[in-house]
Write a protein that holds these residues in place. Structure first.
Motif, PDB file in Angstrom:
ATOM      1  N   ASP A   7       1.054  -1.149   0.144  1.00  0.00           N
ATOM      2  CA  ASP A   7       0.000   0.095  -0.054  1.00  0.00           C
ATOM      3  C   ASP A   7       1.001   1.032   0.424  1.00  0.00           C
ATOM      4  OD1 ASP A   7      -1.439   2.062   0.668  1.00  0.00           O
ATOM      5  OD2 ASP A   7      -2.681   1.311   2.681  1.00  0.00           O
ATOM      6  N   THR A   8       0.822   2.207  -1.170  1.00  0.00           N
ATOM      7  CA  THR A   8       1.411   3.237  -0.576  1.00  0.00           C
ATOM      8  C   THR A   8       1.247   4.114  -0.645  1.00  0.00           C
ATOM      9  OG1 THR A   8       1.163   3.895  -3.512  1.00  0.00           O
ATOM     10  CG2 THR A   8       3.112   2.098  -3.623  1.00  0.00           C
ATOM     11  N   SER A   9      -0.426   4.591   0.262  1.00  0.00           N
ATOM     12  CA  SER A   9      -0.716   5.939   0.176  1.00  0.00           C
ATOM     13  C   SER A   9      -0.337   6.522   1.077  1.00  0.00           C
ATOM     14  CB  SER A   9      -2.111   5.434   0.720  1.00  0.00           C
ATOM     15  OG  SER A   9      -2.400   4.162   1.782  1.00  0.00           O
ATOM     16  N   ALA A  10       0.665   5.983   1.761  1.00  0.00           N
ATOM     17  CA  ALA A  10       1.435   7.268   2.719  1.00  0.00           C
ATOM     18  C   ALA A  10       2.697   7.430   2.081  1.00  0.00           C
ATOM     19  CB  ALA A  10       1.937   5.792   4.435  1.00  0.00           C
ATOM     20  N   ILE A  11       2.625   6.581   0.972  1.00  0.00           N
ATOM     21  CA  ILE A  11       4.674   7.802   0.604  1.00  0.00           C
ATOM     22  C   ILE A  11       4.392   9.115  -0.442  1.00  0.00           C
ATOM     23  CG2 ILE A  11       6.356   7.034  -1.408  1.00  0.00           C
ATOM     24  CD1 ILE A  11       5.945   4.271  -0.245  1.00  0.00           C
ATOM     25  N   SER A  12       4.417   9.469  -0.637  1.00  0.00           N
ATOM     26  CA  SER A  12       4.467  11.053  -1.594  1.00  0.00           C
ATOM     27  C   SER A  12       5.786  11.137  -2.155  1.00  0.00           C
ATOM     28  CB  SER A  12       4.433  12.334  -0.339  1.00  0.00           C
ATOM     29  OG  SER A  12       3.436  12.309   0.379  1.00  0.00           O
ATOM     30  N   ASP A  13       5.370  12.580  -3.285  1.00  0.00           N
ATOM     31  CA  ASP A  13       6.967  12.555  -4.476  1.00  0.00           C
ATOM     32  C   ASP A  13       8.226  12.874  -3.036  1.00  0.00           C
ATOM     33  OD1 ASP A  13       7.672  12.181  -7.121  1.00  0.00           O
ATOM     34  OD2 ASP A  13       7.311  14.560  -6.754  1.00  0.00           O
ATOM     35  N   GLY A  14       9.239  12.462  -3.472  1.00  0.00           N
ATOM     36  CA  GLY A  14      10.096  12.841  -3.096  1.00  0.00           C
ATOM     37  C   GLY A  14      10.602  12.362  -1.279  1.00  0.00           C
ATOM     38  N   ASP A  15       9.481  11.867  -0.967  1.00  0.00           N
ATOM     39  CA  ASP A  15       9.740  10.927   0.318  1.00  0.00           C
ATOM     40  C   ASP A  15      11.518  10.316   0.029  1.00  0.00           C
ATOM     41  OD1 ASP A  15       8.335  12.115   1.284  1.00  0.00           O
ATOM     42  OD2 ASP A  15       6.750  10.108   1.750  1.00  0.00           O
ATOM     43  N   GLU A  16      12.037  10.192   1.185  1.00  0.00           N
ATOM     44  CA  GLU A  16      12.933   9.349   1.692  1.00  0.00           C
ATOM     45  C   GLU A  16      13.125   7.640   1.329  1.00  0.00           C
ATOM     46  OE1 GLU A  16      16.211   9.646   0.489  1.00  0.00           O
ATOM     47  OE2 GLU A  16      16.102  11.162  -0.470  1.00  0.00           O
ATOM     48  N   LEU A  17      12.842   6.883   1.009  1.00  0.00           N
ATOM     49  CA  LEU A  17      12.345   5.940   1.404  1.00  0.00           C
ATOM     50  C   LEU A  17      14.255   4.629   1.908  1.00  0.00           C
ATOM     51  CD1 LEU A  17       9.732   5.194  -1.201  1.00  0.00           C
ATOM     52  CD2 LEU A  17       9.593   6.282   0.765  1.00  0.00           C
ATOM     53  N   GLU A  18      13.705   3.409   2.177  1.00  0.00           N
ATOM     54  CA  GLU A  18      14.415   2.335   2.606  1.00  0.00           C
ATOM     55  C   GLU A  18      14.031   1.423   1.830  1.00  0.00           C
ATOM     56  OE1 GLU A  18      17.550   1.802   5.741  1.00  0.00           O
ATOM     57  OE2 GLU A  18      15.890   0.346   6.535  1.00  0.00           O
ATOM     58  N   VAL A  19      14.832   0.067   1.389  1.00  0.00           N
ATOM     59  CA  VAL A  19      13.709  -1.108   0.734  1.00  0.00           C
ATOM     60  C   VAL A  19      14.273  -2.335   1.325  1.00  0.00           C
ATOM     61  CG1 VAL A  19      12.406  -2.889  -0.496  1.00  0.00           C
ATOM     62  CG2 VAL A  19      12.174   0.218  -0.804  1.00  0.00           C
ATOM     63  N   ASN A  20      13.954  -2.939   1.905  1.00  0.00           N
ATOM     64  CA  ASN A  20      14.614  -4.439   2.213  1.00  0.00           C
ATOM     65  C   ASN A  20      14.369  -4.909   1.911  1.00  0.00           C
ATOM     66  OD1 ASN A  20      15.653  -6.846   3.538  1.00  0.00           O
ATOM     67  ND2 ASN A  20      15.668  -5.645   5.366  1.00  0.00           N
ATOM     68  N   LEU A  21      14.826  -5.737   0.424  1.00  0.00           N
ATOM     69  CA  LEU A  21      14.502  -7.026  -0.661  1.00  0.00           C
ATOM     70  C   LEU A  21      13.658  -8.040   0.037  1.00  0.00           C
ATOM     71  CD1 LEU A  21      15.519  -5.888  -3.887  1.00  0.00           C
ATOM     72  CD2 LEU A  21      13.536  -5.287  -3.090  1.00  0.00           C
ATOM     73  N   GLY A  22      14.658  -8.817   1.327  1.00  0.00           N
ATOM     74  CA  GLY A  22      14.343  -9.789   1.907  1.00  0.00           C
ATOM     75  C   GLY A  22      13.727 -10.390   2.853  1.00  0.00           C
ATOM     76  N   THR A  23      12.735  -9.075   3.595  1.00  0.00           N
ATOM     77  CA  THR A  23      12.394  -9.064   4.263  1.00  0.00           C
ATOM     78  C   THR A  23      11.019  -8.383   3.898  1.00  0.00           C
ATOM     79  OG1 THR A  23      12.643  -6.962   5.467  1.00  0.00           O
ATOM     80  CG2 THR A  23      13.655  -8.985   6.166  1.00  0.00           C
ATOM     81  N   GLY A  24      11.095  -7.317   2.835  1.00  0.00           N
ATOM     82  CA  GLY A  24       9.571  -6.946   2.040  1.00  0.00           C
ATOM     83  C   GLY A  24       9.165  -6.187   2.968  1.00  0.00           C
ATOM     84  N   LYS A  25      10.544  -4.858   3.975  1.00  0.00           N
ATOM     85  CA  LYS A  25       9.814  -3.970   4.435  1.00  0.00           C
ATOM     86  C   LYS A  25      10.389  -2.788   4.332  1.00  0.00           C
ATOM     87  CE  LYS A  25      11.577  -2.980   8.728  1.00  0.00           C
ATOM     88  NZ  LYS A  25      12.108  -3.313  10.216  1.00  0.00           N
TER      89      LYS A  25
END
Lengths: 419, 167
Positions: B107-125
């Motif tokens: 669910d991407t509704s809490a992500i806005s343009d320009g936000d800095e993200l960290e994605v852990n591909l192993g855990t899906g977090k």
């Protein structure tokens, strides 16, 4: 527990008792690529370090999306396809043969109960022939060419029961546009559709292909139909006398069963810029148009051209409109010439182009100008789809497109069908 | 594998014609050239805005429309490290895995343009470093993890001389 059509076809091709949610490795009966996807598939096939395709008699490549080639970049990719086809001994349908989704059924490459994959999203068209056919990307195509197999997640099925009789001037295209408007562009994502009921049975096999063709526009993996005598005869007439019909079990488990009565359906139009933005014609009639297109894998078959010609016979298109006609195949074109359909269309003012996809995918053969409205029998109206992101595309039946070409604005074709 | 970058936000139903238009994709197999036109009809300046490692973040039905594999390939060559969307169209999803583009369904509704993200591909977090919100993605099917771990489907077939979907 009973099975849906797709569960049965995937069971038969994987040797497993396949039910929705399972992952199976299934044998494919035929694989196909077109000129937008085959070059990358050839590249991936080389990367797989496989020498030969699994069975040259079960692989075809079709040059239809930019045919004849409009520039040297495309020419180089076409040459790559010709060389690979020669080397592997597979079937190549070169320019002018037609659109892949017309050629596959027409040339007998698809039979009832078959599993067919094609590197083109509208491969779901052959669901009308009671086959599980689905669109894949180039690397999946390469893997199927190399191994004769592909993995699938067995999808749940949504069943669309369409009863009643379509009124005069209302066609298969109107029905499928209506259904897409109802369930939306992702209403069937990850799922298969089964289209059934008396309104589907009453359609010709050609018209059924129009319905299955657009299953992908509701996100579906396949758009399957039940077999009947009409299909059996059609397949036999196209070289497929083998007959392996697959019916769903009476106790098959569906994700959803949706029921519709089509008896009062109006002609439907999908408005810019999404296919599920559908209105009855009464809400959009009068919208000026500058270009009209009849053809594509959705509506370029003989029956479609015949309907358009019946409206355009003895009439002229509006002076502000260009009408482009692209028959779905060389065979369709030849039949249309023999029946006098082509002369009727040309006398009315149509420009007939090479059988192929050109105008629909924006590669050539009719790129609209900024601000122009186009009405087309195609299956997609995304912004930029026809090669100009400042144009507006409306989708409708061949009858609606023909009536609109005469009027110079979106027009209700039903006036031509009342006695 | 942990990825970090900035979100480039798009809406629902981003189709493959928007990702890479048909008028370009038929001309060449040069993905670096196609990459310059990624998302052009939605944001003409997109290619120049992307810093290597950034994410495309979208709503529902990302990648609907045609089966063109040029779509995930052009995204990879535009230096996007992963696509994060509320849902994906199925052909695009398969093509992304087959070509080695990570796709994260969340669910991407809490992500806005320009936000800095960290994605852990192993855990899906997925951690939104700008807002502190954490969300966990639907895991990939086992078969797709195998293909991704082999570096895509072409290397999977080369390595195993066919499909090897089970031990």
């Amino acid at each position: 527990m009973g099975k849906t059509i797709i569960e049965k076809i995937l069971s038969a091709h994987s040797g497993c008792d396949a039910a929705a949610g399972d992952i199976v490795l299934a044998k494919v009966d035929y694989v196909m690529g077109q000129d937008g996807t085959s070059p990358l598939a050839i590249k991936a096939f080389r990367e797989m370090e496989v020498d030969k395709v699994f069975d040259p008699a079960k692989v075809a490549m079709v040059i239809d999306h930019s045919a004849p080639s409009p520039n040297e970049g495309v020419s180089a990719l076409h040459k790559l396809m010709r060389e690979f086809s020669g080397e592997q001994g597979i079937t190549l349908y070169d320019i002018g043969e037609g659109v892949c989704h017309q050629l596959m059924p027409e040339r007998g490459h698809v039979g009832a109960g078959d599993l067919v994959i094609g590197a083109d999203s509208h491969t779901c068209t052959y669901g009308a022939l009671n086959a599980f056919s689905t669109g894949v990307g180039s690397t999946d195509l390469a893997a199927a060419m190399a191994t004769g197999k592909l993995w699938f997640k067995v999808p749940e099925t949504i069943r669309f029961e369409c009863n009643g009789v379509l009124p005069p001037g209302v066609f298969a295209k109107d029905l499928i546009l209506y259904l897409i408007g109802q369930v939306t562009a992702d209403g069937a994502t990850y799922k298969a559709a089964e289209y059934a009921g008396e309104a589907i049975s009453a359609l010709s096999v050609d018209a059924r292909m129009t319905v299955s063709n657009m299953a992908i526009e509701m996100g579906a993996k396949a758009g399957l139909m039940e077999p009947d005598d009409k299909l059996k005869e059609w397949l036999a007439a196209h070289g497929r006398t083998d007959w392996n019909p697959v019916w769903p079990d009476p106790d098959a488990v569906y994700h959803q069963v949706l029921r519709y009565d089509v008896s009062n359906l109006e002609p439907q139009v999908a408005k810019p810029h999404t296919v599920d933005n559908v209105s009855p014609i009464s809400e959009v009639a009068g919208t000026p148009i500058q270009q009209a297109v009849i053809g594509t894998c959705t509506n370029g078959r003989l029956e479609d051209l015949r309907i358009a010609a019946s409206i355009l016979a003895g009439r002229k298109i509006h002076p502000n409109v260009r009408l482009i006609v692209a028959p779905a195949s060389r065979t369709v074109l030849l039949e249309a010439i023999k029946e006098g359909i082509i002369s009727t269309l040309v006398e009315a003012g149509a420009a007939v182009v090479t059988p192929g996809c050109g105008p629909c995918v924006g590669t050539h053969n009719g790129v609209p100008s900024d601000g122009e409205n186009v009405i087309s029998t195609a299956n997609r109206n995304f912004k930029g789809r026809m090669g100009n992101s400042n144009a507006f595309i409306y989708l409708a039946s061949p009858a609606t497109v023909a009536a609109s070409a005469i009027a110079g604005e979106i027009a209700d074709p039903r006036v031509y069908f009342t006695k | 594998m942990i990825l970090r970058g900035k979100a480039h936000r798009f809406g629902d139903d981003v189709n493959t014609d928007y990702i890479i238009s048909g008028k370009y994709k038929f001309k060449t197999l040069d993905m670096k050239e196609l990459a310059k036109h990624v998302m052009e009809d939605l944001d003409p300046d997109f290619y120049n805005k992307v810093e290597p490692g950034d994410f495309i973040v979208a709503g529902r039905n990302f990648g609907c429309g045609s089966s063109r594999e040029q779509a995930p390939l052009a995204i990879i060559h535009a230096n996007i490290s992963a696509v994060i969307a509320s849902s994906f169209a199925r052909i695009f999803y398969r093509n992304a895995i087959n070509t080695g583009l990570p796709v994260v369904e969340v669910d991407t509704s809490a992500i806005s343009d320009g936000d800095e993200l960290e994605v852990n591909l192993g855990t899906g977090k997925v951690t939104n470093l700008t807002t502190g919100v954490e969300i966990t993605a639907k895991p990939l099917p086992e078969v797709m993890i195998r293909i991704l771990n082999d570096g895509g489907l072409a290397s999977h077939i080369r390595k195993h001389k066919g499909f090897a979907l089970e031990d």
